[in-house]
Design an enzyme around this catalytic site. Structure first.
Site, PDB file in Angstrom:
ATOM      1  N   LEU A 123       0.841  -1.194   0.000  1.00  0.00           N
ATOM      2  CA  LEU A 123       0.000   0.000   0.000  1.00  0.00           C
ATOM      3  C   LEU A 123       0.875   1.242   0.000  1.00  0.00           C
ATOM      4  O   LEU A 123       1.933   1.276   0.641  1.00  0.00           O
ATOM      5  CB  LEU A 123      -0.912   0.019   1.225  1.00  0.00           C
ATOM      6  CG  LEU A 123      -1.841  -1.190   1.407  1.00  0.00           C
ATOM      7  CD1 LEU A 123      -2.829  -0.912   2.525  1.00  0.00           C
ATOM      8  CD2 LEU A 123      -2.566  -1.561   0.132  1.00  0.00           C
ATOM      9  N   GLY A 136       1.143  -5.038   1.500  1.00  0.00           N
ATOM     10  CA  GLY A 136       0.063  -5.082   0.506  1.00  0.00           C
ATOM     11  C   GLY A 136       0.495  -5.802  -0.774  1.00  0.00           C
ATOM     12  O   GLY A 136      -0.341  -6.374  -1.480  1.00  0.00           O
ATOM     13  N   ASN A 186       4.735  -7.450   6.701  1.00  0.00           N
ATOM     14  CA  ASN A 186       5.690  -6.843   7.638  1.00  0.00           C
ATOM     15  C   ASN A 186       5.117  -5.647   8.392  1.00  0.00           C
ATOM     16  O   ASN A 186       5.850  -4.822   8.925  1.00  0.00           O
ATOM     17  CB  ASN A 186       6.944  -6.392   6.871  1.00  0.00           C
ATOM     18  CG  ASN A 186       6.627  -5.364   5.794  1.00  0.00           C
ATOM     19  OD1 ASN A 186       5.566  -5.398   5.205  1.00  0.00           O
ATOM     20  ND2 ASN A 186       7.540  -4.439   5.551  1.00  0.00           N
TER      21      ASN A 186
HETATM   22  C1  LIG Z   1      -2.489  -0.710   7.830  1.00  0.00           C
HETATM   23  C2  LIG Z   1      -2.721  -1.520   6.589  1.00  0.00           C
HETATM   24  C3  LIG Z   1      -1.743  -2.513   6.179  1.00  0.00           C
HETATM   25  C4  LIG Z   1      -0.615  -1.947   5.421  1.00  0.00           C
HETATM   26  C5  LIG Z   1      -0.200  -2.515   4.332  1.00  0.00           C
HETATM   27  C6  LIG Z   1       0.949  -1.997   3.540  1.00  0.00           C
HETATM   28  O1  LIG Z   1       1.111  -2.431   2.435  1.00  0.00           O
HETATM   29  S1  LIG Z   1       1.968  -0.810   4.220  1.00  0.00           S
HETATM   30  C7  LIG Z   1       3.318  -0.633   3.071  1.00  0.00           C
HETATM   31  C8  LIG Z   1       4.408  -1.554   3.462  1.00  0.00           C
HETATM   32  N1  LIG Z   1       5.461  -1.521   2.477  1.00  0.00           N
HETATM   33  C9  LIG Z   1       6.727  -1.644   2.808  1.00  0.00           C
HETATM   34  O2  LIG Z   1       7.103  -1.810   3.949  1.00  0.00           O
HETATM   35  C10 LIG Z   1       7.683  -1.548   1.665  1.00  0.00           C
HETATM   36  C11 LIG Z   1       8.855  -0.726   1.995  1.00  0.00           C
HETATM   37  N2  LIG Z   1       9.706  -0.649   0.854  1.00  0.00           N
HETATM   38  C12 LIG Z   1      10.676  -1.562   0.590  1.00  0.00           C
HETATM   39  O3  LIG Z   1      10.850  -2.564   1.263  1.00  0.00           O
HETATM   40  C13 LIG Z   1      11.541  -1.268  -0.600  1.00  0.00           C
HETATM   41  O4  LIG Z   1      11.264   0.055  -1.041  1.00  0.00           O
HETATM   42  C14 LIG Z   1      11.366  -2.226  -1.819  1.00  0.00           C
HETATM   43  C15 LIG Z   1      11.876  -3.641  -1.454  1.00  0.00           C
HETATM   44  C16 LIG Z   1       9.911  -2.343  -2.260  1.00  0.00           C
HETATM   45  C17 LIG Z   1      12.204  -1.692  -2.989  1.00  0.00           C
HETATM   46  O5  LIG Z   1      13.493  -1.461  -2.535  1.00  0.00           O
HETATM   47  P1  LIG Z   1      14.504  -0.638  -3.431  1.00  0.00           P
HETATM   48  O6  LIG Z   1      15.777  -0.535  -2.684  1.00  0.00           O
HETATM   49  O7  LIG Z   1      14.518  -1.275  -4.769  1.00  0.00           O
HETATM   50  O8  LIG Z   1      13.815   0.821  -3.597  1.00  0.00           O
HETATM   51  P2  LIG Z   1      13.766   2.013  -2.482  1.00  0.00           P
HETATM   52  O9  LIG Z   1      13.613   1.464  -1.090  1.00  0.00           O
HETATM   53  O10 LIG Z   1      14.907   2.929  -2.748  1.00  0.00           O
HETATM   54  O11 LIG Z   1      12.373   2.737  -2.859  1.00  0.00           O
HETATM   55  C18 LIG Z   1      12.211   3.504  -4.043  1.00  0.00           C
HETATM   56  C19 LIG Z   1      11.225   4.620  -3.766  1.00  0.00           C
HETATM   57  O12 LIG Z   1       9.914   4.063  -3.517  1.00  0.00           O
HETATM   58  C20 LIG Z   1       9.390   4.614  -2.311  1.00  0.00           C
HETATM   59  N3  LIG Z   1       8.540   3.591  -1.666  1.00  0.00           N
HETATM   60  C21 LIG Z   1       8.890   2.339  -1.306  1.00  0.00           C
HETATM   61  N4  LIG Z   1       7.838   1.689  -0.767  1.00  0.00           N
HETATM   62  C22 LIG Z   1       6.797   2.581  -0.772  1.00  0.00           C
HETATM   63  C23 LIG Z   1       5.449   2.494  -0.327  1.00  0.00           C
HETATM   64  N5  LIG Z   1       4.920   1.361   0.210  1.00  0.00           N
HETATM   65  N6  LIG Z   1       4.660   3.573  -0.498  1.00  0.00           N
HETATM   66  C24 LIG Z   1       5.155   4.703  -1.036  1.00  0.00           C
HETATM   67  N7  LIG Z   1       6.427   4.843  -1.469  1.00  0.00           N
HETATM   68  C25 LIG Z   1       7.236   3.791  -1.343  1.00  0.00           C
HETATM   69  C26 LIG Z   1      10.628   4.958  -1.477  1.00  0.00           C
HETATM   70  O13 LIG Z   1      10.321   5.903  -0.479  1.00  0.00           O
HETATM   71  C27 LIG Z   1      11.556   5.498  -2.550  1.00  0.00           C
HETATM   72  O14 LIG Z   1      11.161   6.823  -2.880  1.00  0.00           O
HETATM   73  P3  LIG Z   1      12.264   7.986  -3.148  1.00  0.00           P
HETATM   74  O15 LIG Z   1      13.091   8.032  -1.911  1.00  0.00           O
HETATM   75  O16 LIG Z   1      13.033   7.477  -4.332  1.00  0.00           O
HETATM   76  O17 LIG Z   1      11.437   9.195  -3.396  1.00  0.00           O
END
Ligand SMILES: CCC/C=C/C(=O)SCCNC(=O)CCNC(=O)[C@H](O)C(C)(C)COP(=O)([O-])OP(=O)([O-])OC[C@H]1O[C@@H](n2cnc3c(N)ncnc32)[C@H](O)[C@@H]1OP(=O)([O-])[O-]
Length: 210
Positions: free
Chosen positions: A52, A90, A114
């Site tokens: 998400l 998500g 996570n």
């Molecule tokens: C309560 C309900 C339940 C919740 C459910 C959910 O899904 S909660 C969601 C749980 N999700 C997570 O915990 C996922 C957290 N993310 C990750 O683990 C890693 O980003 C990755 C493995 C997806 C990619 O790794 P990588 O090293 O290849 O790439 P990178 O890390 O360099 O990111 C590139 C850019 O994308 C951006 N961005 C990333 N995710 C999101 C997001 N969800 N949204 C928006 N933006 C996001 C990040 O800020 C960065 O922007 P910048 O700085 O360039 O402007």
């Protein structure tokens, strides 16, 4: 279906709305019996979906939040088949809603719910979908610790069905889909799938009434 919403296919309201509309169109297309969903990000081919869009959950109006959660639930109700790289939160739900999950066998990729690592709670339909896939005990551990599994670990607990070399993911997904489509009669398959999800769909419906 190719997901291409840079940088990481995060699931925003706009993206999910478009996804659900596309799925509805496919549902109405009598020629369509299955769907493979994959990521084709040009800069990030290794990410299936980052989950998400976190920015949708902060500082938005109650109306916007209502619309967002509605479309997240729509997504859960509709999916069919998938293949992928990294799939946190998500992104994992998106793949859990599919009938079969094929993951690229690369230890750099992870999949899991996570949410607790982010200080948030996985909604009950995330949790139930996980329980239905990997059982209660695995879910209990996975959700409380907010675990992200590497491919081999994910296969071991049944979170994914198959690991394949990265360059073969789509080929194997197509072969698998061909095998599933040899089952005769759309109606029996759809009815079986609905029956498997009946209780859960009812719970979600009740949840929305409250
Ligand atoms: C309560 C309900 C339940 C919740 C459910 C959910 O899904 S909660 C969601 C749980 N999700 C997570 O915990 C996922 C957290 N993310 C990750 O683990 C890693 O980003 C990755 C493995 C997806 C990619 O790794 P990588 O090293 O290849 O790439 P990178 O890390 O360099 O990111 C590139 C850019 O994308 C951006 N961005 C990333 N995710 C999101 C997001 N969800 N949204 C928006 N933006 C996001 C990040 O800020 C960065 O922007 P910048 O700085 O360039 O402007």
């Amino acid at each position: 279906m190719h997901m291409q919403s840079p940088p990481v296919n995060s699931l925003s309201l706009d993206f999910l709305t478009e996804l659900c509309i596309s799925l509805e169109k496919l549902e109405m297309d009598k020629g369509c019996r299955g769907l493979i969903i994959t990521s084709v990000l040009s800069n990030q081919p290794k990410v299936f979906s980052a989950g998400l869009d976190i920015l949708e959950m902060y500082g938005k109006s109650p109306e916007h939040c209502g619309e967002f959660w509605k479309v997240v639930q729509e997504m859960w109700l509709k999916f069919y088949g998938s293949n992928m790289g990294s799939s946190p939160a998500g992104g994992c739900l998106l793949s859990l809603t599919c009938d079969y999950r094929i993951m690229a066998d690369n230890p750099r990729y992870t999949i899991g719910l996570n949410e607790t690592q982010l200080g948030i709670v996985a909604p009950f339909w995330f949790k139930e979908t996980m329980v239905n896939t990997v059982g209660h005990r695995n879910t209990e551990v996975a959700l409380q610790l907010g675990l992200l599994y590497k491919p081999a670990e994910a296969l071991k607990i049944g979170l994914v069905d198959q690991l394949v070399p990265e360059d073969q993911v789509f080929t194997v997904a197509s072969q698998t889909m061909t095998k599933w489509l040899t089952i005769p009669g759309n109606v029996s398959v759809i009815t079986t799938k609905s029956t498997l999800n009946l209780l859960f769909s009812f719970q979600l419906w009740c949840f929305n009434l409250v």
